[in-house]
Design a protein around this motif. Structure first.
Motif, PDB file in Angstrom:
ATOM      1  N   LYS A 154       2.541   1.732  -3.417  1.00  0.00           N
ATOM      2  CA  LYS A 154       1.565   2.200  -4.416  1.00  0.00           C
ATOM      3  C   LYS A 154       1.231   3.678  -4.214  1.00  0.00           C
ATOM      4  CE  LYS A 154      -0.134   0.360  -7.383  1.00  0.00           C
ATOM      5  NZ  LYS A 154       0.297   0.111  -8.783  1.00  0.00           N
ATOM      6  N   ARG A 155       1.101   4.088  -2.946  1.00  0.00           N
ATOM      7  CA  ARG A 155       0.806   5.511  -2.664  1.00  0.00           C
ATOM      8  C   ARG A 155       1.896   6.428  -3.230  1.00  0.00           C
ATOM      9  NH1 ARG A 155      -1.053   3.641   2.329  1.00  0.00           N
ATOM     10  NH2 ARG A 155       0.932   4.083   3.331  1.00  0.00           N
ATOM     11  N   GLU A 156       3.120   5.922  -3.277  1.00  0.00           N
ATOM     12  CA  GLU A 156       4.242   6.714  -3.807  1.00  0.00           C
ATOM     13  C   GLU A 156       4.385   6.571  -5.320  1.00  0.00           C
ATOM     14  OE1 GLU A 156       6.036   9.006  -2.116  1.00  0.00           O
ATOM     15  OE2 GLU A 156       4.593   8.601  -0.511  1.00  0.00           O
ATOM     16  N   GLY A 157       3.472   5.819  -5.948  1.00  0.00           N
ATOM     17  CA  GLY A 157       3.438   5.740  -7.402  1.00  0.00           C
ATOM     18  C   GLY A 157       4.256   4.642  -8.041  1.00  0.00           C
ATOM     19  N   TRP A 158       4.759   3.711  -7.249  1.00  0.00           N
ATOM     20  CA  TRP A 158       5.545   2.617  -7.814  1.00  0.00           C
ATOM     21  C   TRP A 158       4.656   1.613  -8.548  1.00  0.00           C
ATOM     22  CZ3 TRP A 158      10.726   2.244  -8.036  1.00  0.00           C
ATOM     23  CH2 TRP A 158      11.471   3.096  -7.226  1.00  0.00           C
ATOM     24  N   LEU A 159       5.162   1.079  -9.655  1.00  0.00           N
ATOM     25  CA  LEU A 159       4.554  -0.093 -10.275  1.00  0.00           C
ATOM     26  C   LEU A 159       4.944  -1.299  -9.429  1.00  0.00           C
ATOM     27  CD1 LEU A 159       5.423   0.392 -14.066  1.00  0.00           C
ATOM     28  CD2 LEU A 159       3.272   0.923 -12.922  1.00  0.00           C
ATOM     29  N   LEU A 160       4.014  -2.196  -9.186  1.00  0.00           N
ATOM     30  CA  LEU A 160       4.296  -3.438  -8.458  1.00  0.00           C
ATOM     31  C   LEU A 160       4.058  -4.608  -9.399  1.00  0.00           C
ATOM     32  CD1 LEU A 160       2.582  -2.847  -4.984  1.00  0.00           C
ATOM     33  CD2 LEU A 160       4.975  -2.483  -5.619  1.00  0.00           C
ATOM     34  N   VAL A 161       5.106  -5.423  -9.569  1.00  0.00           N
ATOM     35  CA  VAL A 161       5.045  -6.547 -10.501  1.00  0.00           C
ATOM     36  C   VAL A 161       5.519  -7.810  -9.787  1.00  0.00           C
ATOM     37  CG1 VAL A 161       5.842  -7.455 -12.708  1.00  0.00           C
ATOM     38  CG2 VAL A 161       5.517  -4.981 -12.428  1.00  0.00           C
ATOM     39  N   ARG A 192      -7.834  -4.218  -0.590  1.00  0.00           N
ATOM     40  CA  ARG A 192      -7.060  -3.488   0.424  1.00  0.00           C
ATOM     41  C   ARG A 192      -6.292  -2.313  -0.194  1.00  0.00           C
ATOM     42  NH1 ARG A 192      -7.547  -8.823   1.567  1.00  0.00           N
ATOM     43  NH2 ARG A 192      -7.870  -9.443   3.725  1.00  0.00           N
ATOM     44  N   GLY A 193      -6.678  -1.938  -1.413  1.00  0.00           N
ATOM     45  CA  GLY A 193      -6.086  -0.755  -2.026  1.00  0.00           C
ATOM     46  C   GLY A 193      -4.778  -0.977  -2.764  1.00  0.00           C
ATOM     47  N   GLN A 195       0.838  -1.203   0.000  1.00  0.00           N
ATOM     48  CA  GLN A 195       0.000   0.000   0.000  1.00  0.00           C
ATOM     49  C   GLN A 195       0.873   1.253   0.000  1.00  0.00           C
ATOM     50  OE1 GLN A 195      -2.162  -0.807   3.623  1.00  0.00           O
ATOM     51  NE2 GLN A 195      -3.967  -1.611   2.533  1.00  0.00           N
ATOM     52  N   ALA A 196       1.908   1.272   0.828  1.00  0.00           N
ATOM     53  CA  ALA A 196       2.798   2.433   0.918  1.00  0.00           C
ATOM     54  C   ALA A 196       3.533   2.660  -0.400  1.00  0.00           C
ATOM     55  CB  ALA A 196       3.795   2.235   2.063  1.00  0.00           C
ATOM     56  N   SER A 238       8.046  -5.314   4.542  1.00  0.00           N
ATOM     57  CA  SER A 238       7.796  -4.055   5.227  1.00  0.00           C
ATOM     58  C   SER A 238       9.085  -3.246   5.351  1.00  0.00           C
ATOM     59  CB  SER A 238       7.192  -4.335   6.610  1.00  0.00           C
ATOM     60  OG  SER A 238       6.909  -3.128   7.272  1.00  0.00           O
ATOM     61  N   ASP A 239      10.165  -3.884   5.779  1.00  0.00           N
ATOM     62  CA  ASP A 239      11.452  -3.194   5.904  1.00  0.00           C
ATOM     63  C   ASP A 239      12.001  -2.810   4.532  1.00  0.00           C
ATOM     64  OD1 ASP A 239      11.365  -3.359   8.657  1.00  0.00           O
ATOM     65  OD2 ASP A 239      12.722  -5.072   8.793  1.00  0.00           O
ATOM     66  N   ALA A 240      11.763  -3.645   3.532  1.00  0.00           N
ATOM     67  CA  ALA A 240      12.219  -3.323   2.173  1.00  0.00           C
ATOM     68  C   ALA A 240      11.520  -2.059   1.664  1.00  0.00           C
ATOM     69  CB  ALA A 240      11.948  -4.498   1.232  1.00  0.00           C
ATOM     70  N   ALA A 241      10.223  -1.966   1.907  1.00  0.00           N
ATOM     71  CA  ALA A 241       9.473  -0.777   1.471  1.00  0.00           C
ATOM     72  C   ALA A 241       9.988   0.480   2.166  1.00  0.00           C
ATOM     73  CB  ALA A 241       7.979  -0.966   1.750  1.00  0.00           C
ATOM     74  N   LYS A 242      10.255   0.376   3.467  1.00  0.00           N
ATOM     75  CA  LYS A 242      10.798   1.527   4.203  1.00  0.00           C
ATOM     76  C   LYS A 242      12.136   1.966   3.598  1.00  0.00           C
ATOM     77  CE  LYS A 242       8.550   0.159   8.479  1.00  0.00           C
ATOM     78  NZ  LYS A 242       8.713  -0.651   9.681  1.00  0.00           N
ATOM     79  N   LEU A 243      12.972   0.994   3.263  1.00  0.00           N
ATOM     80  CA  LEU A 243      14.271   1.305   2.660  1.00  0.00           C
ATOM     81  C   LEU A 243      14.106   2.015   1.317  1.00  0.00           C
ATOM     82  CD1 LEU A 243      17.402   0.881   2.759  1.00  0.00           C
ATOM     83  CD2 LEU A 243      16.984  -1.201   1.451  1.00  0.00           C
ATOM     84  N   ILE A 244      13.233   1.494   0.477  1.00  0.00           N
ATOM     85  CA  ILE A 244      13.002   2.092  -0.844  1.00  0.00           C
ATOM     86  C   ILE A 244      12.430   3.496  -0.701  1.00  0.00           C
ATOM     87  CG2 ILE A 244      11.601   1.923  -2.944  1.00  0.00           C
ATOM     88  CD1 ILE A 244      11.877  -1.183  -2.605  1.00  0.00           C
ATOM     89  N   LEU A 245      11.476   3.657   0.178  1.00  0.00           N
ATOM     90  CA  LEU A 245      10.817   4.960   0.320  1.00  0.00           C
ATOM     91  C   LEU A 245      11.706   6.004   0.990  1.00  0.00           C
ATOM     92  CD1 LEU A 245       7.227   3.727   1.231  1.00  0.00           C
ATOM     93  CD2 LEU A 245       8.048   4.620  -0.976  1.00  0.00           C
ATOM     94  N   SER A 246      12.772   5.563   1.649  1.00  0.00           N
ATOM     95  CA  SER A 246      13.699   6.510   2.269  1.00  0.00           C
ATOM     96  C   SER A 246      14.760   6.996   1.295  1.00  0.00           C
ATOM     97  CB  SER A 246      14.373   5.881   3.490  1.00  0.00           C
ATOM     98  OG  SER A 246      15.297   4.875   3.097  1.00  0.00           O
TER      99      SER A 246
END
Length: 185
Positions: free
Chosen positions: A42-49, A81-82, A39-40, A176-184
């Motif tokens: 996607k909110r930042e505009g990433w394509l998920l594949v 779930r969005g 969800q996080a 979850s930790d991977a997403a935090k790393l990418i978004l940082s």
């Protein structure tokens, strides 16, 4: 329109608990935090594949229709779930076991890059700015061969091998930790 970077996700061990050839809704369990992580992103505009080897099809453990039914359930569970997945690619092949077309050496079975390259072509993905999140060396090697520079190894799946660690840019506990790393970044 400009190419867009993507986050490539292995399925078993990254999105859901890896339990040896998951083929039914009853056996499928999302890893805690994985939905929120997607969800996080996607909110930042990433394509998920999603890119996943499914040799259980070749091995006869379940049918391709079984896999597709589970995939549809997973996809709709995420939409509810969005989280809209931009693509789901799978390899049903195995080089040494299976019947008919399922038994073959192919370019889609990770560590080969075929699924990533197909997704890049079909979805106009900028591979040079994309990420791969996987739990095995084969996931990260496929990304390296597709020239995806950012590769994250998660500890939520299989035991980590030295080969997998060497291919990883980062090693984290889970999606979850991977997403935090990418978004940082």
């Amino acid at each position: 329109m400009a190419k867009q970077p993507a986050i490539f996700l292995d399925r078993d061990g990254v999105i859901n608990k890896d339990g040896n050839y998951i083929c039914s809704v009853d056996d499928f369990q999302f890893i805690d935090g994985s939905i929120e992580a997607m969800q996080a992103l996607k909110r930042e505009g990433w394509l998920l594949v999603v890119i996943t080897n499914q040799s259980g099809i070749a091995r006869g453990y379940f049918s391709e229709d079984d896999f597709l039914a589970l995939t549809e359930w997973m996809d709709w569970s995420l939409v509810d779930r969005g989280v809209t997945l931009d693509g789901i690619y799978y390899c049903p092949h195995h080089p040494e076991v299976g019947e008919g077309d399922y038994r073959q050496v192919c370019d889609c079975r990770k560590p080969e890059p075929g699924m990533l390259l197909q997704a890049a072509k079909e979805l106009d993905i900028d591979l040079a700015n994309s990420w791969m999140i996987g739990d095995k060396a084969s996931d990260l090697l496929a990304a390296k061969r597709a020239e995806v520079p950012h590769r994250i190894l998660v500890k939520s799946g299989k035991n980590l091998t030295e080969e997998a660690k060497a291919l990883a840019e980062s090693i984290v506990d889970d999606l979850s930790d991977a997403a935090k790393l990418i978004l940082s970044n």
